[in-house]
Design an enzyme around this catalytic site. Structure first.
Site, PDB file in Angstrom:
ATOM      1  N   LYS A   1     -15.565  10.844  -9.485  1.00 43.62           N
ATOM      2  CA  LYS A   1     -15.281   9.789  -8.502  1.00 43.62           C
ATOM      3  C   LYS A   1     -15.296  10.360  -7.087  1.00 43.62           C
ATOM      4  O   LYS A   1     -14.885  11.495  -6.881  1.00 43.62           O
ATOM      5  CB  LYS A   1     -13.876   9.220  -8.764  1.00 43.62           C
ATOM      6  CG  LYS A   1     -13.874   7.913  -9.516  1.00 43.62           C
ATOM      7  CD  LYS A   1     -12.456   7.389  -9.701  1.00 43.62           C
ATOM      8  CE  LYS A   1     -11.732   7.160  -8.381  1.00 43.62           C
ATOM      9  NZ  LYS A   1     -10.384   6.603  -8.549  1.00 43.62           N
TER      10      LYS A   1
ATOM     11  N   LYS B   1     -11.098  12.368  -1.949  1.00 45.01           N
ATOM     12  CA  LYS B   1     -10.850  13.380  -0.941  1.00 45.01           C
ATOM     13  C   LYS B   1     -10.372  14.683  -1.547  1.00 45.01           C
ATOM     14  O   LYS B   1     -10.641  15.755  -1.035  1.00 45.01           O
ATOM     15  CB  LYS B   1      -9.813  12.861   0.059  1.00 45.01           C
ATOM     16  CG  LYS B   1     -10.469  12.581   1.377  1.00 45.01           C
ATOM     17  CD  LYS B   1      -9.650  11.777   2.305  1.00 45.01           C
ATOM     18  CE  LYS B   1      -8.427  12.436   2.826  1.00 45.01           C
ATOM     19  NZ  LYS B   1      -7.812  11.631   3.895  1.00 45.01           N
TER      20      LYS B   1
ATOM     21  N   LYS C   1       1.627  12.393 -11.287  1.00 46.68           N
ATOM     22  CA  LYS C   1       1.894  13.291 -10.157  1.00 46.68           C
ATOM     23  C   LYS C   1       2.795  14.450 -10.553  1.00 46.68           C
ATOM     24  O   LYS C   1       2.594  15.576 -10.101  1.00 46.68           O
ATOM     25  CB  LYS C   1       2.510  12.519  -8.983  1.00 46.68           C
ATOM     26  CG  LYS C   1       1.480  11.709  -8.237  1.00 46.68           C
ATOM     27  CD  LYS C   1       1.858  11.535  -6.777  1.00 46.68           C
ATOM     28  CE  LYS C   1       0.721  10.828  -6.042  1.00 46.68           C
ATOM     29  NZ  LYS C   1       1.141  10.251  -4.774  1.00 46.68           N
TER      30      LYS C   1
END
Ligand code: TRP
Length: 332
Positions: A196, A199, A109
């Protein structure tokens, strides 16, 4: 009854991946375990966000979980139980800086944030995120934590933290929580089956669990099947459609169409038709449930506040004991 705890971040609409990877299993576990499922709004604060969006998304996630069959008495909103944060501080004091630095999700992240904008804020909250997660689990003495494989490292950290606390305070107080790994079907993006289903790729790429029938059928109809020239065997897009049939439990039609494939007689249109139908069958009841719940919005919100208050009692009891064990003073 053994205790189960799991949680999900309120990041917007549930999609098929969330359903097959988590929520479906949560619903089933309710029959055999004492389950608690948190909508973890504190966790959402670790990345830059807007207050109005968080507020909206937290209720949205609660309602969508209920629509999928999670029982209202098993649901809580994390920030309705502020003891999670209190315990998190105590646990952060038995968790080393080095351990947290090795968390791969944190590293990923922070890299993402740095890529996007050099000055983007890598908050200390993001660094401490796994400690808060450990508090979510340990505060309820959970035996099992249903999660995907991506959470393996965080679960291991939770066990290490429990162990360290128990050793330091010379008391076998915290349970060592075990993961219950959910078999997650590897769903690929319908629009780009080399990636994949996620979202973050954008609207075309994932199936919203509460989408209208038309949209779902259209999305499946336009799914990419052949990705390029020189394909040997089954293309990823076709494989993905078969995978969806399995996930929807449509074994009979899956086997028929698979046979067609091996005989060189598979019509993509038939496969898409079957997948579209399977998804509509799966999803329609959820959409109906959601509509019904939204008609009683106020009442449902009250119920969730009540269940959060009930669940909070367990957390308060834990904190009372933790204060005692760690040498913090008690008011009473
Ligand atoms: N980190 C989890 C995820 O991203 C969400 C989460 C927060 C969680 N607290 C938890 C999962 C406690 C299980 C138990 O999916």
């Amino acid at each position: 009854m053994k205790k189960v705890l799991s949680a999900i971040q309120p990041t917007g609409d549930l999609h098929l991946g969330n359903y097959f990877g988590a929520v479906q299993n949560w619903v089933k576990l309710q029959d055999n375990y004492d389950c608690k499922y948190g909508v973890v709004d504190y966790h959402c604060m670790t990345m830059p966000y807007k207050a109005s969006a968080l507020r909206e998304n937290t209720w949205k996630m609660v309602f969508q979980l209920l629509a999928c069959g999670v029982k209202v008495e098993n649901v809580f909103v994390q920030s309705f139980v502020p003891e999670h944060v209190e315990l998190s501080w105590v646990l952060s004091c038995v968790c080393s800086y080095g351990e947290l630095s090795r968390m791969t999700q944190f590293k990923d992240k922070t890299d993402q944030l740095k890529d996007k904008d050099k000055d983007a804020l890598v908050s200390s909250g993001l660094f401490l995120y796994p400690v808060l997660q450990a508090a979510d689990i340990l505060i309820y003495h959970a035996d099992y934590v249903p999660v995907g494989k991506d959470q393996e490292q965080h679960l291991e950290l939770s066990r290490n933290i429990a162990q360290r606390f128990n050793t330091q305070f010379e008391k076998e107080y915290f349970v060592h929580p075990e993961p219950l790994f959910t078999e997650i079907p590897k769903l690929l993006s319908l629009a780009d089956p080399n990636k994949k289903m996620s979202k973050s790729l954008g609207e075309k790429h994932y199936v919203n669990l509460f989408a209208e029938e038309d949209r779902i059928r259209k999305q499946v109809k336009s799914a990419v099947t052949d990705t390029g020239e020189g394909q040997i065997g089954m293309s990823p897009g076709v494989k993905n459609l078969f995978e969806l049939l399995v996930a929807c439990n449509e074994k009979t039609i899956h086997d028929q169409l698979m046979q067609d494939f091996h005989n060189g007689a598979l019509k993509y249109s038939a496969l898409k038709e079957a997948v579209g139908e399977a998804l509509v069958q799966l999803i329609s009841p959820f959409r109906d449930n959601l509509k019904a719940l939204e008609e009683n919005k106020k009442q449902i919100k009250e119920q969730v506040k009540d269940s959060s208050s009930n669940i909070r009692k367990v957390a308060q009891q834990t904190m009372k004991e933790v204060r005692e064990i760690t040498g913090l003073l008690s008011l009473k």
